[in-house]
Design an enzyme around this catalytic site. Structure first.
Site, PDB file in Angstrom:
ATOM      1  N   GLU A 122       0.994  -1.016   0.137  1.00  0.00           N
ATOM      2  CA  GLU A 122       0.050   0.046  -0.142  1.00  0.00           C
ATOM      3  C   GLU A 122       0.848   1.203  -0.106  1.00  0.00           C
ATOM      4  OE1 GLU A 122      -3.113  -0.205   3.126  1.00  0.00           O
ATOM      5  OE2 GLU A 122      -3.750  -2.112   2.243  1.00  0.00           O
ATOM      6  N   HIS A 238      -8.697   9.773   2.651  1.00  0.00           N
ATOM      7  CA  HIS A 238      -8.401   8.478   1.664  1.00  0.00           C
ATOM      8  C   HIS A 238      -8.424   8.934   0.269  1.00  0.00           C
ATOM      9  CE1 HIS A 238      -8.228   4.456  -0.074  1.00  0.00           C
ATOM     10  NE2 HIS A 238      -7.731   4.125   1.074  1.00  0.00           N
ATOM     11  N   ARG A 284      -0.284   8.791   1.366  1.00  0.00           N
ATOM     12  CA  ARG A 284      -1.782   9.225   1.103  1.00  0.00           C
ATOM     13  C   ARG A 284      -2.013  10.473   0.807  1.00  0.00           C
ATOM     14  NH1 ARG A 284      -5.432   5.385   4.779  1.00  0.00           N
ATOM     15  NH2 ARG A 284      -4.464   3.785   3.527  1.00  0.00           N
ATOM     16  N   HIS A 345     -11.260  10.237   6.187  1.00  0.00           N
ATOM     17  CA  HIS A 345     -11.055   8.493   6.415  1.00  0.00           C
ATOM     18  C   HIS A 345     -10.647   8.331   7.908  1.00  0.00           C
ATOM     19  CE1 HIS A 345     -10.409   4.498   5.515  1.00  0.00           C
ATOM     20  NE2 HIS A 345      -8.913   4.515   5.864  1.00  0.00           N
ATOM     21  N   ARG A 380      -0.595   9.182   8.453  1.00  0.00           N
ATOM     22  CA  ARG A 380      -0.432   8.004   8.768  1.00  0.00           C
ATOM     23  C   ARG A 380       0.017   7.123   7.708  1.00  0.00           C
ATOM     24  NH1 ARG A 380      -4.145   3.507   8.550  1.00  0.00           N
ATOM     25  NH2 ARG A 380      -5.891   5.090   7.828  1.00  0.00           N
TER      26      ARG A 380
HETATM   27  C1  SIN Z   1      -7.261   1.038   2.532  1.00  0.00           C
HETATM   28  O1  SIN Z   1      -7.710  -0.279   2.540  1.00  0.00           O
HETATM   29  O2  SIN Z   1      -7.040   1.560   1.537  1.00  0.00           O
HETATM   30  C2  SIN Z   1      -7.373   1.613   3.850  1.00  0.00           C
HETATM   31  C3  SIN Z   1      -6.252   1.082   4.924  1.00  0.00           C
HETATM   32  C4  SIN Z   1      -6.107   2.327   5.685  1.00  0.00           C
HETATM   33  O3  SIN Z   1      -6.755   3.044   5.983  1.00  0.00           O
HETATM   34  O4  SIN Z   1      -5.020   2.112   6.408  1.00  0.00           O
END
Ligand code: SIN
Length: 535
Positions: A122, A238, A284, A345, A380
């Site tokens: 991610e 997000h 993010r 988010h 975060r």
């Molecule tokens: C996601 O699945 O993109 C969210 C994960 C997160 O908020 O850390």
């Protein structure tokens, strides 16, 4: 509200846990071996932000990974405000904590040979590190832990009970006042220790991925009780919520970009190339802000997520819930471009806690999204949030064994502070959400924050009103949280991580390398960082 505990139904427990996401369930389960536990939650046990978490839980368990790499990624993304000691403690305990989840039966996906857990990538992670269960990781964790908790000895679960306020006596938290909708009356829960695990407050915004329960009740109650609150200006958006008419917004996990999906602008070009070396997998805040720019340039309410090249068979197997949700909304993930836009988010700030989850108010502990623990800094790292709740709750359970137990009072009464009678509050939630989304969203300015302040100041009368419906008590919490977030955003005259001011576009370490701390009845206080890499 006016009360005298002698007149109320009362419960007594060693440990009162408030909230039932990963932080609450873990705190209750880990503490229950040694102590009696009552877990109170405002809705059904599974209605939590945890349940909606898709991507997974980060942990340095892969062969090529290490605690040092996970630590480094977290610090880079946190932009100078992480507490390195806290980060090290959390990422260092991840392996053990995740191993325990596997032993408890959480069905994490496994690699092709079935020997090891499968790891996804991610944003902001330098390698694949995220344990997952399809695209419903939170639900898998929630369901497994809730089932174990329901069978656990010494734990009583109270669903559909709303936290009115924390009870304090002699500058110590001694329990909580909780609304019972069956009797329509408050009840008192006496406890030696209270663990807040009440999650975030995405519902202060119109456009959010958070469910309706996410109204910041625990943080607002901690604020009223006199605990220190911190870092509220940092709200994470997000990048990719499905842009359709539904509310809250359906999240489309970052793991989809981790598996190779692209972000496209209105000319169907990839716009993250050249913006950041990690392109679509940049941290993010970087991706969300770039999307905002592209939306303005294209004069559109969204950009496009393109997963077509990943193929129907693979997409359906790896992301079954997203596949289905897109289908219900009229999109074929393997054939269509999916409209996405940023949505509020995650609340980075909250109740300030030490490395073992103790708040500044003796007897009160907190874990997970309701805290400002120093793990996330100003932004975060993806999938560090479930990890935070998991590890901090284990640490709290250990701290409870060491911390002194103080005799409880036999009676607490409210002060005789005058409270105005209740009035109809129709439309107030909409007003708060519109104000926050329009003026305290991803990009802020002196002007937008002044507009927000004028609306929120106009709602301050609500806080001195004696309401008795849970929905109105929630509204008071939303006003408290929105006001604190807007004030914190106004004070921090720089841009860093998730906090972006168009009138102060640069990070300013000389003035702002530190945390804004809030306590009821005192002026906000700026505390420069003193730890390596953090506060
Ligand atoms: C996601 O699945 O993109 C969210 C994960 C997160 O908020 O850390």
């Amino acid at each position: 509200m006016e009360f005298d505990t002698e007149d109320l139904v009362s419960h007594s427990t060693d440990v009162l846990v408030i909230g039932s996401g990963i932080a609450g369930l873990t705190a209750a389960l880990t503490a229950s071996g040694e102590r009696t536990v009552a877990l109170v939650t405002k809705a059904r046990i599974q209605e939590t932000n945890t349940w909606y978490a898709q991507g997974g839980i980060a942990g340095a368990v892969g062969e090529a990974d290490s605690v040092e790499l996970h630590l480094a990624d977290t610090l880079v993304v946190g932009q100078g405000l992480c507490d390195e000691d806290v980060v090290r403690a959390v990422v260092g305990e991840a392996g053990d904590a995740l191993g325990d989840l596997v032993s408890m039966g959480v069905p994490f996906d496994r690699d092709a040979g079935g020997q090891r857990v499968a790891l996804a990538r991610e944003g902001g992670h330098s390698l694949p590190r995220v344990l997952h269960s399809g695209d419903s990781t939170g639900a898998a964790v929630q369901d497994t832990l809730s089932a174990i908790l329901r069978r656990a000895e010494g734990v009583e679960v109270f669903e559909e009970r709303f936290l009115i306020d924390l009870l304090t006596a002699d500058d110590r938290c001694v329990g909580a006042l909780v609304f019972n909708p069956d009797t329509h009356l408050p009840e008192v829960f006496w406890a030696d220790a209270v663990v807040l695990a009440t999650g975030g407050c995405g519902q202060v915004f119109r456009v959010t991925t958070n469910p309706a329960i996410a109204t910041g009740d625990g943080v607002a109650a901690a604020w009223r009780a006199g605990a220190q609150i911190a870092d509220l200006e940092f709200v994470q958006f997000h990048p990719t919520a499905l842009d359709n008419a539904s509310s809250p917004k359906f999240l489309i996990t970052e793991a989809l970009r981790g598996e190779g999906a692209y972000l496209l602008d209105c000319a169907e070009e990839r716009f993250m190339l050249g913006v950041h070396p990690l392109a679509e997998l940049a941290p993010r805040d970087v991706v969300s802000r770039e999307i905002e720019k592209v939306m303005a340039r294209c004069e559109r309410p969204n950009v496009w997520l393109d997963a077509r090249h990943l193929g129907a068979e693979y997409l359906k197997a790896r992301f079954p819930m997203i596949w289905e949700k897109c289908r219900e909304s009229g999109f074929d993930l393997a054939a269509d471009l999916i409209p996405v836009a940023p949505a509020a988010h995650y609340m980075i700030g909250g109740v300030r806690v030490d490395i073992d989850g103790r708040s500044s108010l003796p007897g009160l502990y907190a874990s997970g999204e309701s805290t400002a623990s120093g793990l996330h800094g100003a932004n975060r790292l993806a999938s560090n949030s479930l990890l935070e709740g998991l590890v901090f709750s284990r640490r709290i359970a250990r701290a409870l064994l060491k911390d002194a137990i103080v005799p409880r009072p036999s009676r607490v009464t409210s002060g005789d502070e005058h409270r105005a009678p209740a009035f109809a509050t129709l439309g107030v939630r909409d007003l708060i959400q519109d104000t926050m989304s329009n003026h305290v969203g991803m990009t802020r300015s002196e002007d937008s924050l002044a507009r927000a302040a004028s609306v929120l100041d106009g709602l301050s009368g609500l806080l001195g009103t004696e309401f008795s419906e849970a929905s109105d008590l929630e509204l008071q919490n939303l006003v408290t949280m929105a006001t604190l977030i807007a004030r914190a955003a106004w004070m921090r005259t720089e841009s860093r991580g998730t906090h972006s001011r168009i009138d102060y576009p640069k990070r300013d370490d000389a003035a702002w390398a530190g945390h804004l701390l809030w306590m009821r009845g005192a002026d906000p206080h700026f505390e420069p960082i003193t730890h390596r890499g953090g506060r």
